[in-house]
Enzyme design. Sequence first.
Site: not given
Length: 681
Positions: A570-572
Site C-alpha cells: 500500500a505504501y510502495s
Amino acid sequence: MLNNWKSEYSKSLSDLEKLVYQSHLIGAEQSLVLWGGGNTSIKTIEKDFFGVPQNVLRIKGSGSDLKSVEAKDFPAINLDRVLPLLEREHMSDDAMVDFLDHCLIESSAPRPSIETLLHAFLPFKSVVHSHADAILSLTNTKKHKDIIQKALGGSIIVLPYMRPGFKLSKESAESLEKQNNANGLILVNHGLVTWGNTPEEAYSKHIDIVTQAEKFVTKTRKHKTQTETQERFYDQKLVSAVTPFIRGLISKNDKSVLTFHSDEKIIEFANMENIESLIKIGAATPDHLMHSKRLPLFVKNTDKYDSEELVLEIKNAVDKYTNNYTKWFSKHSDHAHPMLDPFPRVIIIRGLGMWTAGKDKRSAHIAQDIYSHTIDIVINADSIDSYTSLSDQQSYDAEYWPLELYKKSLAPANKELSRQVALVTGAASGIGKAITHRFLQEGAHVIATDVDYESLKILSDDLCKSYGNDRILPVKMDVTNESEVLAAFENIKLNFGGLDILVSNAGVAYTGLINNLDSKDWEKSFAVNATGHFLVSKHSINTMRHQNIGGSIIFIATKNVTSPGAALGAYSAAKAAEAQLARVIAIENGEYGIRSNIINPDAIFEDSNLWSSEVKEERAKAHGVLAEEIQDFYRKRTLLKQAVTAEDVAETALFLASDRSMKTTGAMIPVDAGIRDAFVR
Ligand code: ZN
C-alpha cells in the site's frame, strides 16, 4: 498623550539608567517614533579607560530601537572634543562620521546616531528627538509657519527642512542662542527636539508639545470623504487571488515578501477625493521614505473588476510606477550610485487594502507600520491645510544619501534562501522538522504544516526563539482535505505574498501483505501518500505560475520507489504514484521555471512517525532479524555502512530548493547511504 514619567521610580536611577527609562517611554508611543526612529541623549561625567573623568554625551547608537534600547546601545562621546566643532563653517558627512568615530570613549561601542552633533551642540543635560505624527501633521502643510504658531504658540523654534548632519546641528544651536527661552525646536518635514536640565524635564516638555499639537489636529481634522462615497468591496478571495501576481510583478530583480493589511483608515484614505494627487506628494520624512520609498503604488479599483481585470490594472500600474521611478532617478541622480530597485514597497488598491513589501516579513511589517502612520499625517495635514513634503530632489538626496547607502552595505549578506517562502508539510517531526530547521537557518520563511498541530506549535514556538516570530508560521493542515489545503494557501498569500518552495513530505506507512491487506488501509495510504501530494502541489503550482518567478517543488518519496519490499504494498504503490506525479509536474511546468524533483530517503529512525513499533516489528520479521536489531541491519546493508538521518535529507532538500540545482528537474536523488538494489536507472 499621557505623561508616563514616574518620579518616585526614577529618583534612584543613575544618569544612564534615566536615559534608558526616558527612551523606553518615548519608544513605547508609536505615534512618536517607529522602528529605530528618533533619539535621546544625556550629558554626564564618566571615567575613561585610563580612569580619567571626562565630559561625555551618551547618545543612542544607530541601529537600535528606542522601545527596546539598552544601556550598552548608547555610545559615550567625548564632549570636549566635539564642542569646538561649533567654530567650524562646514563639515562633510564623511568627515563628521570619521570625527565622531575618533571621539568614542570605548572604541568597540556602536556607531553614534547621525544626529549626534544636534544633541551635543544643545547646551542642556538631556535632549529628546522624535518624529511625532502630530508634529509632522503641522509641518507637512503649505502654510506650516502660521499653523505651527496657531497650534503651539511662538515659543517654538521652526527650522526649514535640511538633511541631518553638521549644518542642521549648527543652525539648531545658533537659533537656540538667538531665542534662548524657546521650549522646543521643530524641524520641518522631520520632527521635534526638546531639552531640559533633567531627563524628566526634556521628556515632559516633549509630551506637552506633542499633546498640544494633537489637540489642534483633532479639532481641525474633518472627514473629507463622505460615508456614502466610501467604497469598500473587501473580498478576501479577490485579495488572495491577486496577491501572488503583485508579488511576482515587484520581484523581477529581487524577491520580495509581502504582507496584506486592511482597516477603516486605509479604506478611508483610498477613497479620498484627491487621493491620486495626495499620494504623488511623497513620504512624510526621510526616515519614512527609507522604509516605504518616496511614493506608494495606487490602483483605482472598482467593484466591476474581476480578478483578471484587476491584475491587468495592477500590471499597468507597476509598469508606470517603475518607469516614473527610473525617470525620477535619472533626473536627480549625480551618477555616483547605481539605481536601487524601482519597485514600490507600498501598494494600495482602492476598496481592498494595502500590501507592503520588503526583503523579509519583518521589513514588510515595518513598511506597513510606517505607511499606516504616514496615512494619519497625510489625512491630518490635508484637513488642516494642504499636505506637502520633501521636494523631488530632497527625496532623491534622502534615498541616495551615501550614509544610508553605507548603512545598507553593512547589512548581513543574503543567505541561500533569503527572501524566499517555503511550505513544508508533515513538519512536526522527522524529515519535515529537519527541513524546516535547515531552511530557517538559510533565511527562508517557512509555513510549517502538520495534522498534529500540538507538536507543530511546540516546535514553532521553539524555533521562534532562534529565528524570530516573523519567519515561521505553523498551520494545521491535513493534506488529504482540499478545503484545509486551500485555507493554508490563503494564509500563505496574505502573510507572505506567495510561495517559492514546496517540500511535499507528509507521509504515512501501512504494512501488510497484499492478500491480507484491508482495503481501507490501501485507501488511507493512497489518500496521504498520493492524493495529498497531488493537492498540495496543485495549489503550489497555481500560486507559483501566478507569480511567474519560477519555483522549486521537492517530493519526499522513498527508496521503495526503486526497490519495493514485501508487505509494504500500500505504501510502495502510493509512493510510486507520488514519484510519477513529480515527473509529470516537471514536464508540465518547465516552461514556467518551476522545477520538480524527488528525494528517496531510506530507513530514518530518529524522531520518525513512519517507523511505529508495529512497522519496526514487521520489517524486522520480513528481514529475519530482531526488532531491536533492525536499525543496525539497515545501516549494515548500505554501501557506505552509514545510518541515514533526517538532517542528511534536509541537506539534499536545501540543494534542490536552492539555485545551485537550477538546471535540475524531474530528477530522483537517493539519500540512503548507497543501496545497490535501489540505484536509480
Ligand atoms: Zn530625526
